[in-house]
Scaffold this motif. Structure first.
Motif, PDB file in Angstrom:
ATOM      1  N   UNK A 167       0.845  -1.187   0.000  1.00  0.00           N
ATOM      2  CA  UNK A 167       0.000   0.000   0.000  1.00  0.00           C
ATOM      3  C   UNK A 167       0.884   1.241   0.000  1.00  0.00           C
ATOM      4  N   UNK A 168       0.421   2.248  -0.730  1.00  0.00           N
ATOM      5  CA  UNK A 168       1.097   3.538  -0.713  1.00  0.00           C
ATOM      6  C   UNK A 168       0.061   4.610  -0.414  1.00  0.00           C
ATOM      7  N   UNK A 169       0.399   5.518   0.495  1.00  0.00           N
ATOM      8  CA  UNK A 169      -0.495   6.606   0.874  1.00  0.00           C
ATOM      9  C   UNK A 169       0.249   7.918   0.697  1.00  0.00           C
ATOM     10  N   UNK A 170      -0.394   8.843  -0.031  1.00  0.00           N
ATOM     11  CA  UNK A 170       0.269  10.107  -0.331  1.00  0.00           C
ATOM     12  C   UNK A 170      -0.632  11.289  -0.003  1.00  0.00           C
TER      13      UNK A 170
ATOM     14  N   UNK B  36       5.815   8.084   0.846  1.00  0.00           N
ATOM     15  CA  UNK B  36       4.777   7.129   1.235  1.00  0.00           C
ATOM     16  C   UNK B  36       4.496   7.251   2.732  1.00  0.00           C
ATOM     17  N   UNK B  37       3.244   7.576   3.089  1.00  0.00           N
ATOM     18  CA  UNK B  37       2.849   7.770   4.481  1.00  0.00           C
ATOM     19  C   UNK B  37       2.288   6.510   5.123  1.00  0.00           C
ATOM     20  N   UNK B  38       2.132   5.449   4.332  1.00  0.00           N
ATOM     21  CA  UNK B  38       1.527   4.210   4.842  1.00  0.00           C
ATOM     22  C   UNK B  38       2.583   3.423   5.638  1.00  0.00           C
TER      23      UNK B  38
ATOM     24  N   UNK C 163      -4.919   8.461   8.373  1.00  0.00           N
ATOM     25  CA  UNK C 163      -5.888   8.179   7.305  1.00  0.00           C
ATOM     26  C   UNK C 163      -5.685   6.804   6.674  1.00  0.00           C
ATOM     27  N   UNK C 164      -4.595   6.130   7.009  1.00  0.00           N
ATOM     28  CA  UNK C 164      -4.247   4.881   6.323  1.00  0.00           C
ATOM     29  C   UNK C 164      -5.346   3.830   6.455  1.00  0.00           C
ATOM     30  N   UNK C 165      -5.749   3.537   7.668  1.00  0.00           N
ATOM     31  CA  UNK C 165      -6.741   2.470   7.862  1.00  0.00           C
ATOM     32  C   UNK C 165      -8.100   2.871   7.310  1.00  0.00           C
TER      33      UNK C 165
ATOM     34  N   UNK D  51      -8.803   4.867   4.738  1.00  0.00           N
ATOM     35  CA  UNK D  51      -8.828   4.818   3.278  1.00  0.00           C
ATOM     36  C   UNK D  51      -8.714   3.384   2.774  1.00  0.00           C
ATOM     37  N   UNK D  52      -7.951   2.571   3.492  1.00  0.00           N
ATOM     38  CA  UNK D  52      -7.869   1.162   3.106  1.00  0.00           C
ATOM     39  C   UNK D  52      -9.242   0.504   3.216  1.00  0.00           C
ATOM     40  N   UNK D  53      -9.949   0.787   4.285  1.00  0.00           N
ATOM     41  CA  UNK D  53     -11.280   0.226   4.461  1.00  0.00           C
ATOM     42  C   UNK D  53     -12.227   0.734   3.373  1.00  0.00           C
ATOM     43  N   UNK D  54     -12.102   2.022   3.012  1.00  0.00           N
ATOM     44  CA  UNK D  54     -12.955   2.588   1.967  1.00  0.00           C
ATOM     45  C   UNK D  54     -12.687   1.918   0.618  1.00  0.00           C
ATOM     46  N   UNK D  55     -11.426   1.628   0.344  1.00  0.00           N
ATOM     47  CA  UNK D  55     -11.085   0.960  -0.917  1.00  0.00           C
ATOM     48  C   UNK D  55     -11.683  -0.436  -0.960  1.00  0.00           C
TER      49      UNK D  55
END
Length: 757
Positions: free
Chosen positions: A699-702, A713-715, A720-722, A724-728
């Motif tokens: 996973x990559x978070x920007x 990469x902020x992940x 917000x990581x968890x 946004x991952x759940x939203x995806x």
């Protein structure tokens, strides 16, 4: 030495000239076929593909080769006959064969020079790959010669011919001069409409009838002249008559979706050397609602348009790449996935699509258009294009450089190197002139910004460096297997070509908007400006192109503007919306405008209710995914993140039952492609990218605002990581009916879906 044959042959075009023309045509056809054959498309070698294709469908290859030769033979014969007319009326009845051939060759070279200046990209492979030693000649032409100069020379030559005929007719008023004028008019009519089979039959009839034209009465010649002139006027007359059938309907304004392939949001209003790239779009957006953070769902043309016009994600309707199987493409326009055009058809709308080579997706699925003025794409058409491109003396006629030609081979509309928008504008204006303000829509899709970035003269000079002389002077050759980074000078040139292509599209856009204003249709029309996807241009490590990865803003962030009818749009509304929006929002928005209820739940949202808000009240997420990967080699960062599968030349299959379309039909490959896709979810500030690899899911978070190139990469440590991952995961499970295997998303199989389509 060939001599005149028989007392009954027509003196204005003896069999000897026909034989010279045939020899000339065969010689140059074989010469260029042997020494100028190309097996590349936009720089990509398709030799293996063509070998497979020719082995399986050799008869199709023979027929297309004959077709190209027939066009070449007709064109050469026409010019020979016109040149001989001048000799005949100057009392030179038996000119040397090499004199005739030399004059014809000079005329065709003038047409070639004019075409090379106007469309140098068409000849790019000839000058930069096969015969680079001749490239300085192309540089000289484009640097110092205006296309007006060879055009004037050609006009003078034609003027001499016509002047001779008119003078002879005035002096003698005999049957031969009248027959010669008829001959010229017939050839002109055939040329304008590209009716080369009729032309060949016409020449056979001329030779067969011989001197029998002497038996035709002068009054009959006069009637024939009037008839031919009327045939020239028929298209305009028919358009005027046809327009009487259509009238405006209250509440049903004409709709214009004006779009360009690869148009990036950040290029709108961008300044280069103190000059905006998009002066016409800049004016238009003063009248339109602009959605500043608009994103495509998938940066590949076919699935992007399928998403835009159905309002559904590619992962649901299953058209997820450029080569869908028959079962997949049949879902577009079905009862489960109706298109915007089909919804509006129920209100009495007719729909038209106009486009150049990237618009070949419109004839390949049931998008609901009543007529598509765009090229198709299949193996047969590719063969015609490859064969025609070898014949450089004929190319000027095939692309319209010679007195409004360009209709001989419809397959040439699909040339990726022919970025001229003039022919598209003519079709647009013709439709608007006929339909006026009746209920209809036009989807206009320009490909000039799509690689290889091919604006015609003078636009390719707009922002490029005149002192750059290299293989990217006129276009960006593309090779997805080449991971070598161009040097700084080359990157600057490539970006300048892209900017010049945007300027060229802006000129097309201005012409269309100007025409709508001229016809007093602009105020009450719905006009939408958008794009199917953006383009990476060597920002950071992103490479060049689209659909390979989801890093950065360049490939998914596209313009989106809507101008509603003046009677609907009020000045009190804020015309700028800064919340994030998606290409699947178009269908719900227009259906909301026309008060058509959605038949089911859609992933997109109507934008009508929020246009005065400026932003969403809630935190909205939008989804995107990558396209198919064309190459399985290279040293790009995204190549190292992939679950590998064979390259496109190994995956594809030519399907004769589908008009020789190129498809990926193997269900295992199709499921592998879907499983391997990178996916993203983003809101106004952050983007999360899901990357399945053989070693597990990464996973990559920007931060989109602070880090638009997506370098940091902020992940997984960002708050917000968890979320946004759940939203995806929720989005993919909801709309694809996907399942989970650990962290992997397992796409639903098409064979598991039981629907009435």
């Amino acid at each position: 030495m060939m001599t005149l044959m028989g007392p009954n042959q027509v003196p204005l075009f003896p069999i000897r000239v026909f034989k010279i023309s045939l020899s000339y045509s065969v010689f140059f056809y074989l010469f260029f076929l042997i020494f100028n054959t190309s097996f590349t498309i936009m720089g990509v070698d398709v030799g293996d593909f063509l070998k497979q294709y020719l082995g399986a469908f050799f008869g199709v290859y023979l027929s297309t080769t004959f077709k190209v030769f027939a066009v070449s033979f007709y064109l050469h014969t026409s010019i020979f006959s016109l040149v001989y007319l001048v000799f005949y009326f100057w009392k030179q009845l038996n000119p040397k064969w090499y004199v005739l051939a030399g004059i014809v060759f000079c005329i065709e070279c003038l047409a070639l020079f004019q075409s090379m200046v106007k469309f140098p990209q068409i000849y790019g492979e000839f000058f930069f790959f096969r015969y680079p030693g001749f490239a300085p000649f192309l540089y000289f032409l484009t640097d110092f010669v205006s296309p007006v100069l060879p055009s004037v020379c050609l006009v003078v030559i034609v003027g001499i011919l016509l002047g001779t005929l008119v003078w002879q007719t005035y002096l003698h008023k005999n049957k031969e001069s009248f027959f010669a004028i008829l001959h010229v008019l017939v050839l002109g009519l055939i040329h304008i409409h590209g009716l080369y089979p009729v032309g060949i039959v016409y020449f056979i009839l001329v030779l067969w009838q011989g001197k029998r034209y002497q038996n035709i009465h002068l009054r009959t010649y006069g009637l024939l002249l009037v008839l031919l002139l009327f045939l020239y006027l028929i298209p305009s007359v028919w358009s005027q008559i046809s327009s009487l059938r259509y009238s405006s309907t209250r509440g049903k304004p004409p709709i214009f979706i004006l779009s360009a392939d690869s148009l990036r949001y950040d290029k709108i209003g961008n300044m280069v050397n103190g000059k905006t790239m998009t002066p016409n779009i800049d004016l238009f957006r003063k009248d339109a609602f602009q959605f500043h953070d608009h994103h495509t769902t998938i940066p590949r043309t076919f699935p992007s348009w399928a998403d835009t016009l159905t309002g559904k994600y590619a992962m649901e309707h299953k058209v997820r790449d450029m080569f869908p199987s028959p079962e997949e493409k049949q879902r577009i326009g079905s009862s489960s996935f109706p298109t915007l055009q089909q919804f509006l058809k129920k209100l009495g709308y007719d729909h038209f699509a106009i486009g150049s080579f990237a618009a070949d997706i419109f004839p390949r699925a049931n998008f609901g258009f009543d007529a598509v003025f765009a090229p198709n794409f299949n193996a047969r058409i590719m063969t015609v294009q490859r064969t025609a491109e070898t014949q450089i003396l004929v190319l000027p006629f095939l692309v319209g450089s010679w007195f409004s030609g360009g209709m001989y081979l419809e397959e040439m509309d699909g040339l990726s190197t022919w970025g001229d928008g003039e022919r598209l504008l003519k079709r647009f204006e013709s439709l608007v002139k006929e339909r006026k303000n009746s209920p209809y829509s036009i989807t206009y899709f320009s490909s000039v910004i799509h690689f290889p970035y091919t604006p015609a003269y003078p636009h390719y000079k707009q922002f490029t460096d005149p002192n750059y002389y290299g293989k990217y002077k006129y276009l960006k050759f593309v090779d997805p297997t080449d991971a070598n980074l161009p040097n700084a000078e080359e990157i600057s040139q490539i970006r300048s070509l892209f900017d010049s292509a945007i300027y060229a599209f802006d000129q097309e856009f201005g012409e269309m908007v100007g025409y709508l204003k001229e016809k007093e249709l602009y105020d009450e029309a719905i006009i939408i400006l958008t794009a199917d996807h953006g383009e990476a241009l060597y920002e950071d490590v992103h490479g060049q192109g689209h659909g390979e990865h989801l890093r950065g803003e360049a490939v998914t962030h596209v313009p989106f503007m809507i101008k509603f009818p003046k009677s609907y749009q009020t000045s009190s509304l804020d015309q700028n919306f800064y919340g994030i929006t998606s290409s699947v929002d178009l269908v719900p928005t227009l259906l909301d405008y026309f008060e058509i209820p959605l038949p089911s739940e859609y992933p997109g949202k109507s934008l009508l209710a929020v246009m005065n808000e400026g932003d969403w009240k809630e935190d909205r997420f939008v989804y995107s995914e990558t396209g198919i990967w064309f190459s399985d080699v290279g040293d790009h960062f995204f190549q190292k993140q992939r679950i590998p599968y064979p390259n496109i030349l190994s995956l594809h299959q030519v399907v004769p039952e589908e008009d020789y379309q190129i498809m990926i039909t193997d269900p295992i490959y199709r499921e592998t492609i879907a499983f391997s896709k990178h996916r993203s979810i983003q809101n106004s500030k952050y983007k999360l990218i899901y990357i399945p690899t053989r070693e597990g899911v990464k996973f990559e978070l920007y931060d989109r605002i602070k880090d638009p190139y997506n370098k940091n990469n902020l992940y997984p440590n960002h708050p917000m990581a968890s979320k946004m991952r759940e939203a995806l995961y929720q989005t993919v499970v909801r709309w694809e009916n996907a399942s989970l295997a650990g962290e992997y998303l397992i796409p639903s199989s098409l064979s598991d879906i039981n629907e009435n389509l």
